[in-house]
Design an enzyme around this catalytic site. Structure first.
Site, PDB file in Angstrom:
ATOM      1  N   LYS A  42       0.811  -1.186   0.000  1.00 44.98           N
ATOM      2  CA  LYS A  42       0.000   0.000   0.000  1.00 44.98           C
ATOM      3  C   LYS A  42       0.857   1.254   0.000  1.00 44.98           C
ATOM      4  O   LYS A  42       0.408   2.331  -0.406  1.00 44.98           O
ATOM      5  CB  LYS A  42      -0.857   0.038   1.295  1.00 44.98           C
ATOM      6  N   GLY A  43       2.081   1.129   0.509  1.00 41.66           N
ATOM      7  CA  GLY A  43       2.908   2.285   0.840  1.00 41.66           C
ATOM      8  C   GLY A  43       3.147   3.290  -0.274  1.00 41.66           C
ATOM      9  O   GLY A  43       3.303   4.480  -0.014  1.00 41.66           O
ATOM     10  N   GLU A  98       8.049   1.989  -5.636  1.00 40.70           N
ATOM     11  CA  GLU A  98       7.970   1.469  -4.266  1.00 40.70           C
ATOM     12  C   GLU A  98       8.093   2.632  -3.281  1.00 40.70           C
ATOM     13  O   GLU A  98       8.615   3.697  -3.632  1.00 40.70           O
ATOM     14  CB  GLU A  98       9.098   0.430  -4.095  1.00 40.70           C
ATOM     15  N   ASP A  99       7.635   2.443  -2.052  1.00 39.59           N
ATOM     16  CA  ASP A  99       7.773   3.496  -1.048  1.00 39.59           C
ATOM     17  C   ASP A  99       9.208   3.576  -0.518  1.00 39.59           C
ATOM     18  O   ASP A  99       9.893   4.570  -0.703  1.00 39.59           O
ATOM     19  CB  ASP A  99       6.749   3.336   0.098  1.00 39.59           C
ATOM     20  N   ASP A 102      14.601  -0.975   1.855  1.00 42.05           N
ATOM     21  CA  ASP A 102      15.353  -1.098   3.103  1.00 42.05           C
ATOM     22  C   ASP A 102      16.383  -2.224   2.905  1.00 42.05           C
ATOM     23  O   ASP A 102      17.413  -2.001   2.284  1.00 42.05           O
ATOM     24  CB  ASP A 102      14.333  -1.374   4.216  1.00 42.05           C
ATOM     25  N   LYS A 130      16.939   3.539   1.718  1.00 40.45           N
ATOM     26  CA  LYS A 130      17.721   3.314   2.949  1.00 40.45           C
ATOM     27  C   LYS A 130      18.917   2.437   2.583  1.00 40.45           C
ATOM     28  O   LYS A 130      19.025   1.279   2.987  1.00 40.45           O
ATOM     29  CB  LYS A 130      16.856   2.640   4.010  1.00 40.45           C
ATOM     30  N   PHE A 151      12.836   5.903  11.561  1.00 41.57           N
ATOM     31  CA  PHE A 151      11.601   5.327  11.023  1.00 41.57           C
ATOM     32  C   PHE A 151      10.682   6.484  10.664  1.00 41.57           C
ATOM     33  O   PHE A 151      10.451   7.389  11.457  1.00 41.57           O
ATOM     34  CB  PHE A 151      10.940   4.400  12.054  1.00 41.57           C
ATOM     35  N   ASP A 158       3.415   3.870   6.609  1.00 36.46           N
ATOM     36  CA  ASP A 158       2.675   3.612   7.840  1.00 36.46           C
ATOM     37  C   ASP A 158       3.542   3.100   8.977  1.00 36.46           C
ATOM     38  O   ASP A 158       4.666   2.626   8.780  1.00 36.46           O
ATOM     39  CB  ASP A 158       1.591   2.561   7.593  1.00 36.46           C
ATOM     40  N   ARG A 164      -0.694   6.939   7.217  1.00 41.63           N
ATOM     41  CA  ARG A 164      -0.517   6.952   5.756  1.00 41.63           C
ATOM     42  C   ARG A 164      -1.078   8.233   5.131  1.00 41.63           C
ATOM     43  O   ARG A 164      -0.642   8.659   4.068  1.00 41.63           O
ATOM     44  CB  ARG A 164      -1.242   5.759   5.121  1.00 41.63           C
TER      45      ARG A 164
HETATM   46  P1  IMP Z   1      12.712  -4.457   2.569  1.00 45.01           P
HETATM   47  O1  IMP Z   1      13.474  -3.586   1.595  1.00 45.01           O
HETATM   48  O2  IMP Z   1      12.286  -5.777   1.988  1.00 45.01           O
HETATM   49  O3  IMP Z   1      13.479  -4.617   3.846  1.00 45.01           O
HETATM   50  O4  IMP Z   1      11.361  -3.769   2.985  1.00 45.01           O
HETATM   51  C1  IMP Z   1      11.064  -2.443   2.768  1.00 45.01           C
HETATM   52  C2  IMP Z   1       9.693  -2.209   3.333  1.00 45.01           C
HETATM   53  O5  IMP Z   1       9.770  -2.026   4.750  1.00 45.01           O
HETATM   54  C3  IMP Z   1       9.088  -0.935   2.801  1.00 45.01           C
HETATM   55  O6  IMP Z   1       8.328  -1.161   1.623  1.00 45.01           O
HETATM   56  C4  IMP Z   1       8.217  -0.473   3.945  1.00 45.01           C
HETATM   57  O7  IMP Z   1       6.946  -1.094   3.863  1.00 45.01           O
HETATM   58  C5  IMP Z   1       8.920  -0.999   5.175  1.00 45.01           C
HETATM   59  N1  IMP Z   1       9.719   0.072   5.819  1.00 45.01           N
HETATM   60  C6  IMP Z   1      11.049   0.144   5.947  1.00 45.01           C
HETATM   61  N2  IMP Z   1      11.431   1.268   6.587  1.00 45.01           N
HETATM   62  C7  IMP Z   1      10.286   1.944   6.870  1.00 45.01           C
HETATM   63  C8  IMP Z   1      10.012   3.231   7.504  1.00 45.01           C
HETATM   64  O8  IMP Z   1      10.892   3.992   7.946  1.00 45.01           O
HETATM   65  N3  IMP Z   1       8.689   3.576   7.588  1.00 45.01           N
HETATM   66  C9  IMP Z   1       7.683   2.802   7.099  1.00 45.01           C
HETATM   67  N4  IMP Z   1       7.898   1.612   6.491  1.00 45.01           N
HETATM   68  C10 IMP Z   1       9.185   1.185   6.375  1.00 45.01           C
HETATM   69 MG    MG Z   2       6.132  -1.730   1.758  1.00 44.57          MG
END
Ligand code: IMP
Ligand code: MG
Length: 176
Positions: A42-43, A98-99, A102, A130, A151, A158, A164
């Site tokens: 959703k992000g 993507e939002d 990470d 990140k 964060f 969210d 959101r």
């Molecule tokens: P990854 O890259 O698979 O570790 O996951 C990234 C996801 O973690 C993002 O799409 C977000 O949904 C969530 N996420 C990581 N950092 C944050 C943050 O600071 N705020 C909100 N969601 C986050």
């Molecule tokens: Mg996400």
């Protein structure tokens, strides 16, 4: 432990300027090419909606939603679609929106899926990169902002499904 949203990290003005710059890059990269722009729910919903208004290369659009189960720090976590893509990707360029990227595990999964479906090329656009926290070789091709730590919430992002709707990006504070 309770939480509240704290100071504004990226304002509406900061965001809208970056959105327009990123859209210009997209328009330059994909002029005259078949493009699918894929919103990761959703992000990314708010970022995607703002961005796509400035994209002039006549893209097709689609939505996916990805869930990950298990410990988010373990490399073995299981990732799957809770909403799969509906369009054919065969011989089309795919731009994922993507939002936040990470660790990169979710995007690594998505890249694998897109490749298996015959995408001509794949690029990743993320509002927040990140970079320092990456555990995979996933790279963000177009990023809004880089963030080393903290964060954040708002503008689609969210914390436990809250915040959101905020129009800007804020730091989240935890109250002990
Ligand atoms: P990854 O890259 O698979 O570790 O996951 C990234 C996801 O973690 C993002 O799409 C977000 O949904 C969530 N996420 C990581 N950092 C944050 C943050 O600071 N705020 C909100 N969601 C986050
Ligand atoms: Mg996400």
């Amino acid at each position: 432990m309770k939480e509240k949203f704290g100071k504004v990290l990226f304002s509406r003005g900061d965001i809208s300027r970056r959105v327009q710059e990123i859209a210009s890059d997209i328009n330059r990269f994909y002029a005259g090419e078949p493009l699918v722009v894929l919103c990761v729910l959703k992000g990314a919903f708010m970022f995607f909606a703002d961005l796509i208004k400035h994209v002039t290369v006549l893209p097709e659009i689609d939505f996916v939603r990805i869930a990950s189960y298990g410990n988010s720090v373990s490399a073995g976590k299981a990732i799957s679609f809770t909403k799969d893509i509906e369009l054919s990707l065969q011989d089309k360029h795919v731009l994922i929106v993507e939002d936040i990227v990470d660790t990169g595990h979710s995007m690594q999964f998505l890249f694998g899926q897109m490749q298996a479906r015959g995408a001509k090329s794949m690029r990743l656009c993320a509002l927040i990169d990140k970079q320092e926290r990456r555990e995979t070789d996933v790279k963000v091709d177009l990023s809004g902002f880089k963030l080393a730590d903290g964060f954040i919430v708002g503008y689609g992002l969210d914390y436990a499904e809250k915040y959101r709707e905020l129009p800007e990006i804020r730091l989240l504070e935890f109250i002990h």
